[in-house]
Design an enzyme around this catalytic site. Structure first.
Site, PDB file in Angstrom:
ATOM      1  CD  GLU A  62      67.339   1.650 112.953  1.00 38.14           C
ATOM      2  OE1 GLU A  62      67.562   2.826 112.480  1.00 38.14           O
ATOM      3  OE2 GLU A  62      67.676   1.327 114.294  1.00 38.14           O
ATOM      4  CD  GLU A  89      66.259   6.995 102.046  1.00 43.57           C
ATOM      5  OE1 GLU A  89      65.093   6.922 102.119  1.00 43.57           O
ATOM      6  OE2 GLU A  89      67.072   6.916 103.158  1.00 43.57           O
TER       7      GLU A  89
HETATM    8  P1  NAD Z   1      60.011  -0.860 102.242  1.00 42.45           P
HETATM    9  O1  NAD Z   1      59.496  -0.023 103.046  1.00 42.45           O
HETATM   10  O2  NAD Z   1      59.521  -0.829 100.817  1.00 42.45           O
HETATM   11  O3  NAD Z   1      60.081  -2.381 102.552  1.00 42.45           O
HETATM   12  C1  NAD Z   1      60.754  -2.946 103.579  1.00 42.45           C
HETATM   13  C2  NAD Z   1      59.927  -4.127 104.121  1.00 42.45           C
HETATM   14  O4  NAD Z   1      58.574  -3.972 104.280  1.00 42.45           O
HETATM   15  C3  NAD Z   1      59.921  -5.216 102.774  1.00 42.45           C
HETATM   16  O5  NAD Z   1      60.332  -6.459 103.433  1.00 42.45           O
HETATM   17  C4  NAD Z   1      58.756  -5.236 102.433  1.00 42.45           C
HETATM   18  O6  NAD Z   1      57.999  -6.501 101.704  1.00 42.45           O
HETATM   19  C5  NAD Z   1      57.890  -4.954 103.653  1.00 42.45           C
HETATM   20  N1  NAD Z   1      56.655  -4.237 103.571  1.00 42.45           N
HETATM   21  C6  NAD Z   1      56.191  -3.125 102.630  1.00 42.45           C
HETATM   22  N2  NAD Z   1      54.927  -2.939 102.923  1.00 42.45           N
HETATM   23  C7  NAD Z   1      54.460  -3.419 103.792  1.00 42.45           C
HETATM   24  C8  NAD Z   1      53.316  -3.625 104.728  1.00 42.45           C
HETATM   25  N3  NAD Z   1      52.231  -2.777 104.291  1.00 42.45           N
HETATM   26  N4  NAD Z   1      53.264  -4.095 105.872  1.00 42.45           N
HETATM   27  C9  NAD Z   1      54.308  -4.935 106.293  1.00 42.45           C
HETATM   28  N5  NAD Z   1      55.502  -5.111 105.553  1.00 42.45           N
HETATM   29  C10 NAD Z   1      55.718  -4.443 104.494  1.00 42.45           C
HETATM   30  O7  NAD Z   1      61.684  -0.240 102.094  1.00 42.45           O
HETATM   31  P2  NAD Z   1      62.734  -0.860 101.075  1.00 42.45           P
HETATM   32  O8  NAD Z   1      62.453  -0.149  99.829  1.00 42.45           O
HETATM   33  O9  NAD Z   1      62.959  -2.327 100.946  1.00 42.45           O
HETATM   34  O10 NAD Z   1      64.085  -0.205 101.686  1.00 42.45           O
HETATM   35  C11 NAD Z   1      64.766   0.915 101.562  1.00 42.45           C
HETATM   36  C12 NAD Z   1      64.426   1.844 102.633  1.00 42.45           C
HETATM   37  O11 NAD Z   1      65.035   1.452 103.836  1.00 42.45           O
HETATM   38  C13 NAD Z   1      64.887   3.195 102.336  1.00 42.45           C
HETATM   39  O12 NAD Z   1      64.099   4.347 102.917  1.00 42.45           O
HETATM   40  C14 NAD Z   1      66.201   3.129 103.599  1.00 42.45           C
HETATM   41  O13 NAD Z   1      66.604   4.426 104.093  1.00 42.45           O
HETATM   42  C15 NAD Z   1      65.678   2.301 104.534  1.00 42.45           C
HETATM   43  N6  NAD Z   1      66.703   1.668 105.380  1.00 42.45           N
HETATM   44  C16 NAD Z   1      66.949   2.030 106.587  1.00 42.45           C
HETATM   45  C17 NAD Z   1      67.816   1.511 107.251  1.00 42.45           C
HETATM   46  C18 NAD Z   1      68.246   2.115 108.931  1.00 42.45           C
HETATM   47  O14 NAD Z   1      68.681   1.378 109.512  1.00 42.45           O
HETATM   48  N7  NAD Z   1      67.659   3.462 109.278  1.00 42.45           N
HETATM   49  C19 NAD Z   1      68.680   0.682 106.922  1.00 42.45           C
HETATM   50  C20 NAD Z   1      68.642   0.312 105.538  1.00 42.45           C
HETATM   51  C21 NAD Z   1      67.452   0.483 104.905  1.00 42.45           C
END
Ligand code: NAD
Length: 500
Positions: free
Chosen positions: A259, A394
């Protein structure tokens, strides 16, 4: 049981939830969680080491092959319902935790988290319904399919809606019969770790749900994705992180659901009920301080009503009470963390330099009431063209980009001119137009004369760069189930291929 900060006013949660027990991390790791309304550490949370990840995955595997894997669906459902009731009873505390941890205004967290138990109940109702089908062939075989859990799931969640993201993964995973290791985002780990108490109190067998906070790259997140004992990764977050996860998980052939982000068009036609459309469009620009993938960050307005809508956006912006998330009068809290605040301010600068017209907002709020929090004004850009970066990328801040359009074809073409395809909204009184336009937009969810109506029962997910698979709805179960086909001979004879 209300959650009490320790005497030094910082809440300490120094144990991980693994195998049904609370244990300290092997190397004493911890994460400081900052309250974005104050800019100060409000909680210190245990952070897992590699050995903790191994223990969590081994516990999840043992539960899958042991009591949970053998438990009939209706008994799993009963446990899930007990959990849902406990969740409902603690929803007020969880809403407060999320307001402090993520900066989302408490009036929003109460409404959202106060409904999650319905979702868990709904998922419980599906726990004994994953039926296969019989396949007609001839009378020599009986062929049928069974739906079986994919196995051990690593659930990796983002910081903007930590408990909602957890619910969207835990609900279907448990309904499907999977076991889970969940890793919340490092910025907002508190609420998810608290869920361990509810799983414990509900009486889940040890290891069905394990909670291991930690960081992503080079830490708990990456270790989980690489772990050979994990069968599936359910991820919500950014597209670039998803690509890194794909690369890491390829080695062990993980299954994935993603997502990811959005840049959703919110289209207002001149024949709409403009007042209602403005209510929805302004709310969807600023709710969650702009930090939701589903928000209508591109507001497409038909030229004849463009000035009217732009003026309304400005007058609504002036009414938004920006303040500490925990204050019930606050409409919009701060950005969830400092890096996000800096990202939003930098995009506001980009919008200005690209030639978009800043109608209102655009600044960090630094008055006494806002102290050192990460507050930013509700912001409106007018005369945005769809090729500008503020229309294509975004931002994840309270920044609305108003884009004029001429007619239906123009609206559809602008709406689809994006690499994302998560959600879209459109406002019109013309029923034919509503169906025509909805059927031409590339997005996983389309709202007509409403916006951001999302429930556990409505499949949610994106096209294109917005992700893979669906969460919620009956389709949400698919990501946690495999299909096994069984063929039984009705006569048991097999010809000798080497007789002559
Ligand atoms: P992010 O990708 O930075 O982090 C998300 C998660 O991934 C965190 O728990 C982080 O620790 C983990 N992570 C980071 N690098 C990783 C790796 N290399 N391997 C495994 N895990 C890793 O995202 P964010 O900044 O926390 O969230 C914001 C983003 O989430 C935005 O782009 C938003 O649009 C998206 N989002 C999407 C939905 C949806 O349902 N489509 C819902 C909420 C948020």
């Amino acid at each position: 049981m209300p959650i009490e900060p320790a005497s030094d006013k910082v809440l300490r949660l120094d144990h991980l939830f693994i195998g049904g027990e609370w244990s300290p991390p092997e190397d004493g790791g911890e994460i400081n969680s900052i309250d974005p309304s104050t800019g100060r550490v409000w909680a210190v949370v245990a952070s897992g080491g590699k050995g903790d990840v191994d223990r969590a995955v081994a516990s999840a595997r043992a539960a899958l092959e042991g009591p949970w894997g053998h438990m009939p669906g209706h008994e799993r459902a009963a446990l899930m319902r007990r959990f849902a009731d406990l969740y409902q009873a603690r929803a007020g505390d969880l809403a407060e935790i999320e307001a402090r941890d993520s900066g989302r205004a408490i009036r929003e967290t109460r409404a959202d988290i106060g409904s999650h138990h319905h979702g868990y109940h709904w998922w419980a109702s599906l726990a004994d319904k994953a039926a296969g089908r019989t396949i007609p062939f001839d009378d020599t075989v009986h062929a049928f399919t069974s739906r079986v859990p994919v196995g051990v799931v690593a659930a990796i969640t983002p910081w903007n809606v930590p408990l909602m993201a957890a619910a969207w993964k835990l609900g279907p995973a448990l309904a499907a019969g999977c076991t889970v290791v969940i890793k919340p985002a490092e910025q907002t780990p508190v609420g998810t770790l608290e869920l361990g108490k509810l799983f414990e109190a509900a009486g889940f067998p040890p290891g069905v749900v394990n909670i291991v906070p930690g960081y992503g790259a080079g830490d708990v997140g990456e270790w989980l994705v690489a772990h050979p004992g994990v069968d599936k990764v359910a991820f919500t977050g950014e597209g670039e992180t998803a690509k890194a996860i794909l690369r890491t998980g390829a080695e062990t052939m993980k299954r994935f659901t993603f997502e990811l982000g959005g840049k959703s068009p919110h289209i207002i036609f001149e024949d709409a009920d403009v007042e209602q459309a403005i209510n929805a469009a302004t709310n969807s620009a600023w709710t969650l301080c702009g930090q939701s993938c589903a928000l209508g960050s591109r507001v497409l307005v038909q030229r004849s009503i463009y000035d009217q809508v732009a003026e309304a956006f400005c007058s609504r912006a002036a009414k938004v009470r920006v303040g500490p998330a925990i204050d019930p009068h606050t409409h919009m809290g701060p950005q969830a963390h400092l890096a996000q605040l800096e990202k939003t301010l930098s995009y506001i600068g980009i919008g200005r330099s690209e030639g978009a017209e800043l109608l209102t907002g655009g600044e960090r709020l630094v008055s006494n009431t806002h102290s050192a929090g990460y507050f930013v004004q509700p912001t409106v850009f007018a005369n945005v063209s769809n090729d500008m970066r503020i229309a294509q990328e975004e931002i994840f801040g309270p920044v609305a980009a108003l884009i004029p359009f001429e007619d239906e074809d123009d609206a559809v073409s602008i709406a689809n001119d994006t690499r994302f395809g998560l959600t879209a909204g459109l406002w019109t009184r013309d029923t034919g137009r509503a169906h025509r336009v909805a059927s031409r937009i590339r997005a996983g969810m389309i709202w007509v004369n409403t916006y951001r109506f999302i429930r556990w029962s409505t499949p949610y997910g994106g096209f294109g760069a917005s992700g893979w698979g669906r969460e919620n709805g009956i389709e949400g179960l698919d990501g946690y189930l495999d299909t096994r086909t069984t063929i039984v001979s009705t006569h048991g004879r097999f010809p000798d291929a080497y007789v002559d």
